[in-house]
Design an enzyme around this catalytic site. Structure first.
Site, short mmCIF file in Angstrom:
data_model
loop_
_atom_site.label_atom_id
_atom_site.label_comp_id
_atom_site.label_asym_id
_atom_site.label_seq_id
_atom_site.Cartn_x
_atom_site.Cartn_y
_atom_site.Cartn_z
CE LYS A 59 -89.51 -63.59 51.06
NZ LYS A 59 -88.78 -64.64 50.29
CE1 TYR B 249 -83.86 -62.59 51.07
CE2 TYR B 249 -85.13 -60.85 50.03
CZ TYR B 249 -85.07 -62.00 50.79
OH TYR B 249 -86.23 -62.58 51.28
CG PHE C 240 -82.40 -66.60 43.02
CD1 PHE C 240 -82.50 -65.81 44.16
CD2 PHE C 240 -81.76 -67.83 43.13
CE1 PHE C 240 -81.98 -66.22 45.38
CE2 PHE C 240 -81.24 -68.26 44.34
CZ PHE C 240 -81.34 -67.44 45.47
NE ARG D 162 -85.79 -70.79 57.85
CZ ARG D 162 -85.40 -70.27 56.67
NH1 ARG D 162 -85.14 -68.96 56.55
NH2 ARG D 162 -85.28 -71.02 55.61
CB THR E 108 -86.75 -72.17 50.18
OG1 THR E 108 -85.93 -72.05 51.35
CG2 THR E 108 -86.59 -70.94 49.31
NE ARG F 272 -90.99 -69.51 52.44
CZ ARG F 272 -89.70 -69.42 52.76
NH1 ARG F 272 -89.06 -70.47 53.24
NH2 ARG F 272 -89.06 -68.28 52.61
CG ASN G 85 -90.48 -67.88 49.26
OD1 ASN G 85 -90.51 -66.67 49.48
ND2 ASN G 85 -89.40 -68.61 49.43
CG HIS H 52 -86.89 -63.07 55.35
ND1 HIS H 52 -85.79 -63.68 54.80
CD2 HIS H 52 -86.50 -62.55 56.55
CE1 HIS H 52 -84.76 -63.51 55.63
NE2 HIS H 52 -85.16 -62.84 56.70
CD GLU I 19 -82.36 -61.29 58.24
OE1 GLU I 19 -81.73 -61.94 57.39
OE2 GLU I 19 -83.40 -61.73 58.80
P1 ADP Z 1 -85.26 -68.80 52.68
O1 ADP Z 1 -86.13 -67.60 52.38
O2 ADP Z 1 -86.07 -70.05 52.87
O3 ADP Z 1 -84.27 -68.57 53.81
P2 ADP Z 1 -82.99 -68.52 50.84
O4 ADP Z 1 -82.33 -67.71 51.91
O5 ADP Z 1 -82.23 -69.66 50.25
O6 ADP Z 1 -84.41 -69.10 51.34
O7 ADP Z 1 -83.41 -67.57 49.62
C1 ADP Z 1 -83.90 -66.28 49.87
C2 ADP Z 1 -85.08 -66.03 48.94
O8 ADP Z 1 -84.63 -66.02 47.59
C3 ADP Z 1 -86.17 -67.12 48.96
O9 ADP Z 1 -87.06 -67.02 50.04
C4 ADP Z 1 -86.83 -66.88 47.62
O10 ADP Z 1 -87.72 -65.75 47.67
C5 ADP Z 1 -85.64 -66.55 46.74
N1 ADP Z 1 -85.12 -67.75 46.08
C6 ADP Z 1 -84.39 -68.76 46.64
N2 ADP Z 1 -84.09 -69.71 45.75
C7 ADP Z 1 -84.62 -69.31 44.57
C8 ADP Z 1 -84.66 -69.87 43.24
N3 ADP Z 1 -84.07 -71.02 42.96
N4 ADP Z 1 -85.32 -69.16 42.28
C9 ADP Z 1 -85.91 -67.97 42.54
N5 ADP Z 1 -85.92 -67.40 43.76
C10 ADP Z 1 -85.29 -68.06 44.78
MG MG Z 2 -82.62 -67.33 53.94
#
Ligand code: ADP
Ligand code: MG
Length: 140
Positions: free
Chosen positions: A11, A51, A59, A87, A93, A104, A114, A117, A128
Site C-alpha cells: 500500500k 474495496y 472509513f 494472511r 488489520t 503489519r 497498514n 492487502h 482480485e
Molecule cells: P484486511 O485488510 O485485514 O482484510 P479489512 O478487509 O477489514 O481488513 O479492511 C480493509 C482495509 O480497510 C484495511 O486493511 C484498512 O486499510 C482499512 N480499514 C479497516 N478497518 C478500518 C478502520 N477501523 N479505520 C480505518 N481504516 C480501516
Molecule cells: Mg479484507
C-alpha cells in the site's frame, strides 16, 4: 494441500517509505513466490471497485483516498495454502494487535495505513487477481 494463488498489494504508506523490498523479503521468507508484480497508481474508480465490499463502512472514503495517494505494488503470490500463509505473514488489520514478526507489526502506521492487502479467500483472490492482471502477466 494444492498450490494456491493469492492477491497482494503493497500500500501507499509502504511504497512511500521505500519498503517494497523489505516486505517482499518477508513474503518470500514465509514460503510464498511472487509470480507477478507491478507498480501502479490506482485510479479512484479502481480503488472504489476493489474495496466495494466496504462501501457502507465509515472509513470507505478515507480508504479510497489513501489507496490513490501514492503508487502501490500489486502482486500475485503462489504457494501451498497461499491465502492463509499470506494472511499470517501480514498480521492483524490493526497493527497494535498484530503478532511479532508480521509485516503489519513491523511496518504498519495505523489500522488504515497498514502497509499491505491480502485476499481473504481463494474465491476473492481469483476476482482480485483478474482486476489487475491478465493471464500472460502471471508466470509461475
Ligand atoms: P484486511 O485488510 O485485514 O482484510 P479489512 O478487509 O477489514 O481488513 O479492511 C480493509 C482495509 O480497510 C484495511 O486493511 C484498512 O486499510 C482499512 N480499514 C479497516 N478497518 C478500518 C478502520 N477501523 N479505520 C480505518 N481504516 C480501516
Ligand atoms: Mg479484507
Amino acid at each position: 494441500m494444492a498450490i494456491e494463488r493469492t492477491f497482494s498489494i503493497i500500500k501507499p504508506d509502504a511504497t512511500e517509505r521505500n519498503l517494497t523490498g523489505a516486505i517482499n523479503a518477508l513474503i518470500e521468507k514465509a514460503g510464498l513466490r511472487i509470480v507477478a508484480q507491478k507498480r501502479i497508481r490506482m485510479t479512484r474508480e479502481q480503488a472504489g471497485t476493489f474495496y466495494a465490499v466496504h462501501k457502507a463502512r465509515p472509513f470507505f472514503g478515507e480508504l479510497v483516498d489513501f489507496m490513490i495517494s501514492a503508487p502501490v505494488v500489486v502482486q500475485v503470490l503462489e504457494g501451498e495454502n497461499a491465502v492463509l500463509k499470506h494472511r499470517d505473514v501480514m498480521g492483524a488489520t490493526d497493527p497494535s494487535k498484530a503478532a511479532d514478526g508480521t509485516i503489519r507489526k513491523l511496518h504498519a502506521k495505523s489500522i488504515g495505513e497498514n502497509s499491505v492487502h491480502g485476499s481473504d479467500a481463494a474465491e476473492t483472490a481469483a476476482i482480485e487477481i483478474a482486476q489487475f492482471f491478465s493471464g500472460n502477466e502471471i508466470v509461475g
